[in-house]
Design an enzyme around this catalytic site. Structure first.
Site, PDB file in Angstrom:
ATOM      1  N   TYR A  15       0.885  -1.207  -0.021  1.00  0.00           N
ATOM      2  CA  TYR A  15      -0.142  -0.078  -0.002  1.00  0.00           C
ATOM      3  C   TYR A  15       0.951   1.331  -0.055  1.00  0.00           C
ATOM      4  O   TYR A  15       0.583   2.313  -0.360  1.00  0.00           O
ATOM      5  CB  TYR A  15      -1.173  -0.113   1.114  1.00  0.00           C
ATOM      6  CG  TYR A  15      -2.449   0.583   0.807  1.00  0.00           C
ATOM      7  CD1 TYR A  15      -3.178  -0.152   0.220  1.00  0.00           C
ATOM      8  CD2 TYR A  15      -2.702   1.728   1.265  1.00  0.00           C
ATOM      9  CE1 TYR A  15      -4.577   0.267  -0.188  1.00  0.00           C
ATOM     10  CE2 TYR A  15      -3.851   2.140   0.990  1.00  0.00           C
ATOM     11  CZ  TYR A  15      -4.714   1.404   0.149  1.00  0.00           C
ATOM     12  OH  TYR A  15      -6.086   2.147  -0.187  1.00  0.00           O
ATOM     13  N   LYS A  36      -3.343   8.457   3.230  1.00  0.00           N
ATOM     14  CA  LYS A  36      -4.471   8.375   3.823  1.00  0.00           C
ATOM     15  C   LYS A  36      -4.317   8.839   5.367  1.00  0.00           C
ATOM     16  O   LYS A  36      -5.098   9.389   6.143  1.00  0.00           O
ATOM     17  CB  LYS A  36      -4.872   6.479   3.992  1.00  0.00           C
ATOM     18  CG  LYS A  36      -5.460   6.344   2.616  1.00  0.00           C
ATOM     19  CD  LYS A  36      -6.656   6.850   2.119  1.00  0.00           C
ATOM     20  CE  LYS A  36      -7.224   6.232   0.984  1.00  0.00           C
ATOM     21  NZ  LYS A  36      -8.250   7.103   0.226  1.00  0.00           N
TER      22      LYS A  36
END
Ligand code: NAD
Length: 259
Positions: A159, A166
């Site tokens: 990720y 995020k």
């Protein structure tokens, strides 16, 4: 008694790419609750995918919007408000992007440009679009929702820089919530478990992530996009009138587990 009724309220939905998009799951719930909606699409190719979807809910204004284009952001929000009777009660921000190569190798090798792009599209865009919305929020207030993922808090292999984005997005939720609270504007995020969408399938080993969640989550299953839609409807509605700056996990409980 409070019921979820958005009759007479209107908002703008950013991030529908196709019928699998989380933004579309949210839009369907908002439509069923009686909200007037308008949508943006990133490019002409995606417009063609959106048109039949939007026809299914009786039609809605569509605007092209690349969130990196400041002038376009302001123009689109002004045009959207004009189409919706001069007001925007809510904003659904469901947008993220990182160059594919940044989601394959090691985080250590993240390029300067890849880091900039991921944070600009996935986090700064919330700040910029919320700013564009504020002038059209009625006096009684409004609500903003964005979509985040657990990789902001924990390490999720592959990720990579999207986790950094995020984390910045979730901080932005809190900062915007604090600044806009006095104006009656609430800002929250849904932290969704993995759902098979266009963007998610770009993450290396996504099918394994889905299987891992099924095995480890308390509810022993993956979530449905519809569940993200329902939680978002709640956060956008008066049922959540006392909630702002919150990151609500919709992940069948996965985030509470240590092993
Ligand atoms: P999706 O591919 O359907 O949606 C992503 C959207 O971002 C697309 O509509 C795309 O056009 C838009 N976008 C990207 N760059 C843009 C730009 N420069 N300007 C305007 N629009 C742009 O995938 P999704 O899974 O529905 O993603 C929506 C949000 O949900 C993202 O923030 C994603 O990180 C988040 N999320 C997804 C999952 C999942 O497993 N699907 C889990 C947690 C969080």
């Amino acid at each position: 008694m409070i019921s979820v009724n958005f009759q007479g309220r209107s908002g703008i939905v950013l991030g529908v790419a196709n019928k699998r998009s989380l933004a579309w799951a949210i839009a369907q719930q908002m439509h069923q609750a009686g909200a007037s909606l308008c949508f943006t699409y990133q490019n002409e190719r995606l417009r063609a995918k959106m048109e039949p979807l939007v026809e299914d809910i009786g039609g809605a204004p569509l605007f092209q919007l690349d969130v990196n284009d400041d002038a376009q952001v302001d123009e689109v929000f002004a045009a959207a408000a004009a189409e919706l009777g001069g007001r925007l009660d809510f904003l659904v921000h469901s947008i993220a992007f990182a160059p594919r190569e940044e989601l394959e190798g090691d985080f250590l090798d993240t390029s300067r440009e890849g880091f900039r792009i991921a944070l600009e599209v996935s986090a700064y865009s919330l700040v910029r679009t919320t700013r564009a919305m504020v002038p059209y929020v009625p006096e009684q207030g409004g609500s903003v929702i964005t979509l985040t993922y657990l990789a902001s808090e924990r390490v999720v292999p592959k990720y990579n820089v999207m986790g950094s984005a995020k984390a910045a997005l979730e901080h932005s939720v809190r900062q915007l919530a604090a600044e806009l609270g006095p104006r009656g504007i609430r800002v929250n995020a849904v932290s969704a478990g993995p759902v098979s969408t266009l963007s998610a399938r770009g993450i290396g080993g996504f099918t394994d992530i889905l299987a891992h969640y099924r095995e480890k989550s308390p509810m022993k299953r993956n979530i449905e996009a519809e569940e993200v839609g329902k939680a978002s409807l709640f956060l956008l509605s008066d049922l959540a009138s006392g909630i702002t700056g919150e990151i609500l996990h919709v992940d069948a409980g996965y985030n509470i587990m240590a092993i």
